[in-house]
Design a protein around this motif. Structure first.
Motif, PDB file in Angstrom:
ATOM      1  N   SER A   8       4.316   4.191   6.801  1.00  0.00           N
ATOM      2  CA  SER A   8       2.942   4.201   7.311  1.00  0.00           C
ATOM      3  C   SER A   8       2.643   3.114   8.337  1.00  0.00           C
ATOM      4  O   SER A   8       1.863   3.340   9.268  1.00  0.00           O
ATOM      5  CB  SER A   8       1.956   4.076   6.146  1.00  0.00           C
ATOM      6  OG  SER A   8       2.142   2.848   5.460  1.00  0.00           O
ATOM      7  N   ARG A   9       3.258   1.944   8.235  1.00  0.00           N
ATOM      8  CA  ARG A   9       2.931   0.841   9.139  1.00  0.00           C
ATOM      9  C   ARG A   9       3.796   0.815  10.392  1.00  0.00           C
ATOM     10  O   ARG A   9       3.615  -0.028  11.262  1.00  0.00           O
ATOM     11  CB  ARG A   9       3.029  -0.495   8.402  1.00  0.00           C
ATOM     12  CG  ARG A   9       2.015  -0.616   7.264  1.00  0.00           C
ATOM     13  CD  ARG A   9       1.934  -2.018   6.726  1.00  0.00           C
ATOM     14  NE  ARG A   9       1.401  -2.957   7.715  1.00  0.00           N
ATOM     15  CZ  ARG A   9       1.290  -4.268   7.503  1.00  0.00           C
ATOM     16  NH1 ARG A   9       1.691  -4.786   6.350  1.00  0.00           N
ATOM     17  NH2 ARG A   9       0.799  -5.064   8.439  1.00  0.00           N
ATOM     18  N   GLY A  11       4.968   1.734  13.974  1.00  0.00           N
ATOM     19  CA  GLY A  11       4.442   2.312  15.205  1.00  0.00           C
ATOM     20  C   GLY A  11       5.250   3.501  15.664  1.00  0.00           C
ATOM     21  O   GLY A  11       4.706   4.456  16.233  1.00  0.00           O
ATOM     22  N   CYS A  13       6.622   5.699  13.782  1.00  0.00           N
ATOM     23  CA  CYS A  13       6.154   6.839  12.992  1.00  0.00           C
ATOM     24  C   CYS A  13       4.746   7.258  13.411  1.00  0.00           C
ATOM     25  O   CYS A  13       4.416   8.451  13.441  1.00  0.00           O
ATOM     26  CB  CYS A  13       6.177   6.489  11.507  1.00  0.00           C
ATOM     27  SG  CYS A  13       7.839   6.195  10.849  1.00  0.00           S
ATOM     28  N   TYR A  14       3.923   6.268  13.739  1.00  0.00           N
ATOM     29  CA  TYR A  14       2.555   6.549  14.183  1.00  0.00           C
ATOM     30  C   TYR A  14       2.537   7.433  15.422  1.00  0.00           C
ATOM     31  O   TYR A  14       1.676   8.306  15.562  1.00  0.00           O
ATOM     32  CB  TYR A  14       1.832   5.233  14.436  1.00  0.00           C
ATOM     33  CG  TYR A  14       0.518   5.357  15.157  1.00  0.00           C
ATOM     34  CD1 TYR A  14      -0.549   6.077  14.629  1.00  0.00           C
ATOM     35  CD2 TYR A  14       0.332   4.714  16.392  1.00  0.00           C
ATOM     36  CE1 TYR A  14      -1.761   6.163  15.294  1.00  0.00           C
ATOM     37  CE2 TYR A  14      -0.868   4.790  17.061  1.00  0.00           C
ATOM     38  CZ  TYR A  14      -1.915   5.520  16.513  1.00  0.00           C
ATOM     39  OH  TYR A  14      -3.105   5.612  17.189  1.00  0.00           O
ATOM     40  N   ARG A  17       2.646  11.021  14.236  1.00  0.00           N
ATOM     41  CA  ARG A  17       1.400  11.460  13.605  1.00  0.00           C
ATOM     42  C   ARG A  17       0.290  11.653  14.631  1.00  0.00           C
ATOM     43  O   ARG A  17      -0.481  12.617  14.559  1.00  0.00           O
ATOM     44  CB  ARG A  17       0.954  10.450  12.539  1.00  0.00           C
ATOM     45  CG  ARG A  17       1.946  10.274  11.404  1.00  0.00           C
ATOM     46  CD  ARG A  17       1.325   9.581  10.201  1.00  0.00           C
ATOM     47  NE  ARG A  17       0.730   8.294  10.512  1.00  0.00           N
ATOM     48  CZ  ARG A  17       1.386   7.128  10.502  1.00  0.00           C
ATOM     49  NH1 ARG A  17       2.687   7.107  10.232  1.00  0.00           N
ATOM     50  NH2 ARG A  17       0.758   5.992  10.748  1.00  0.00           N
ATOM     51  N   LEU A  18       0.195  10.734  15.590  1.00  0.00           N
ATOM     52  CA  LEU A  18      -0.834  10.829  16.619  1.00  0.00           C
ATOM     53  C   LEU A  18      -0.660  12.101  17.445  1.00  0.00           C
ATOM     54  O   LEU A  18      -1.611  12.863  17.654  1.00  0.00           O
ATOM     55  CB  LEU A  18      -0.785   9.591  17.516  1.00  0.00           C
ATOM     56  CG  LEU A  18      -1.726   9.571  18.720  1.00  0.00           C
ATOM     57  CD1 LEU A  18      -3.174   9.748  18.296  1.00  0.00           C
ATOM     58  CD2 LEU A  18      -1.543   8.280  19.521  1.00  0.00           C
ATOM     59  N   ALA A 164       1.599   2.815  20.850  1.00  0.00           N
ATOM     60  CA  ALA A 164       1.854   2.676  19.418  1.00  0.00           C
ATOM     61  C   ALA A 164       2.007   1.229  18.978  1.00  0.00           C
ATOM     62  O   ALA A 164       1.396   0.796  17.996  1.00  0.00           O
ATOM     63  CB  ALA A 164       3.098   3.484  19.035  1.00  0.00           C
ATOM     64  N   THR A 197      -6.089   6.517  14.012  1.00  0.00           N
ATOM     65  CA  THR A 197      -5.589   5.155  13.952  1.00  0.00           C
ATOM     66  C   THR A 197      -4.262   5.109  13.227  1.00  0.00           C
ATOM     67  O   THR A 197      -3.863   6.055  12.538  1.00  0.00           O
ATOM     68  CB  THR A 197      -6.596   4.245  13.223  1.00  0.00           C
ATOM     69  OG1 THR A 197      -6.675   4.646  11.858  1.00  0.00           O
ATOM     70  CG2 THR A 197      -7.979   4.319  13.866  1.00  0.00           C
ATOM     71  N   ILE A 198      -3.569   3.988  13.354  1.00  0.00           N
ATOM     72  CA  ILE A 198      -2.261   3.844  12.732  1.00  0.00           C
ATOM     73  C   ILE A 198      -2.365   3.880  11.210  1.00  0.00           C
ATOM     74  O   ILE A 198      -1.420   4.273  10.508  1.00  0.00           O
ATOM     75  CB  ILE A 198      -1.567   2.549  13.200  1.00  0.00           C
ATOM     76  CG1 ILE A 198      -0.074   2.563  12.820  1.00  0.00           C
ATOM     77  CG2 ILE A 198      -2.266   1.328  12.647  1.00  0.00           C
ATOM     78  CD1 ILE A 198       0.743   1.469  13.477  1.00  0.00           C
ATOM     79  N   SER A 199      -3.526   3.522  10.673  1.00  0.00           N
ATOM     80  CA  SER A 199      -3.695   3.504   9.221  1.00  0.00           C
ATOM     81  C   SER A 199      -4.173   4.833   8.661  1.00  0.00           C
ATOM     82  O   SER A 199      -4.287   4.992   7.450  1.00  0.00           O
ATOM     83  CB  SER A 199      -4.697   2.408   8.832  1.00  0.00           C
ATOM     84  OG  SER A 199      -5.955   2.654   9.439  1.00  0.00           O
TER      85      SER A 199
END
Length: 201
Positions: A8-9, A11, A13-14, A17-18, A164, A197-199
């Motif tokens: 999850s934390r 970038g 991976c973010y 998801r984004l 990211a 958001t990244i979270s």
């Protein structure tokens, strides 16, 4: 349905998801806790031999690794990847820059300081990487003083890749107030449709 194995934390991976959210693609998210060794199990290594997240399972037994390869794959045929040959090459140019000059320095320092809580133990290495990280940010700043986005003056996966870790660079003690063009670009990026958001889960 696509399956995304991610931390999850991260970038990296973010990014996935984004883009998936902005493409409105339904997927299954499978959390992988890299701090607990979940990316080093035989099952995970069968999907990602280098033992890194993210991994995108496209179909049973078909796995794609490396974050920028994944967003390139997902963006095909969409507005996030230019069809013009020159602009597509420019996208690749920034994706390579992100993984070679940007991510190894900015993301690594953030990981050491904010996730592993090892600022004091790694003080000398952090100083070296911060110098290189600031050099990468300066390259971005110079480009963004003349352009709203990185390629073709429109939002693309080049922006997703660089955003990211840039937008959380202060978690690695980088001072983004020195880079007004980057801050303006970050603001434009957050205003893109279906931004998360990244979270966000």
């Amino acid at each position: 349905m696509l399956k995304l194995y991610d931390y999850s934390r991260s970038g990296n991976c973010y990014k996935i998801r984004l883009l998936l959210n902005q493409l409105e693609i339904v997927y299954q998210r499978i959390p992988i806790d890299i701090l607990q060794g979940e990316s080093r199990t035989p099952e995970f290594l069968a999907m990602s031999p280098v033992g890194k997240t993210p991994v995108l399972e496209i179909s049973p037994g078909q796995y794609l690794t490396e974050s920028n390869a994944i967003i390139y794959y997902l963006a095909g045929g969409s507005d996030f990847l230019p069809t013009d040959r020159w602009e597509r090459a420019q996208v690749m140019q920034w994706l390579f820059f992100e993984q070679y000059s940007h991510e190894p320095n900015i993301a690594t320092v953030r990981f050491w300081i904010s996730i592993l809580q090892q600022a004091e133990q790694r003080r000398e290495a952090i100083a070296q990487k911060q110098q290189l990280g600031y050099a990468a940010l300066e390259v971005m700043e110079q480009h963004l003083t003349k352009h709203d986005y990185f390629v073709g003056d429109r939002y693309s996966i080049a922006d997703i890749a660089l955003y990211a870790y840039t937008h959380v660079a202060e978690e690695g003690n980088f001072d983004l107030s020195k880079f007004p063009a980057i801050l303006g670009w970050c603001n434009r990026t957050t205003r893109q449709p279906k931004h998360i958001t990244i979270s966000a889960t």
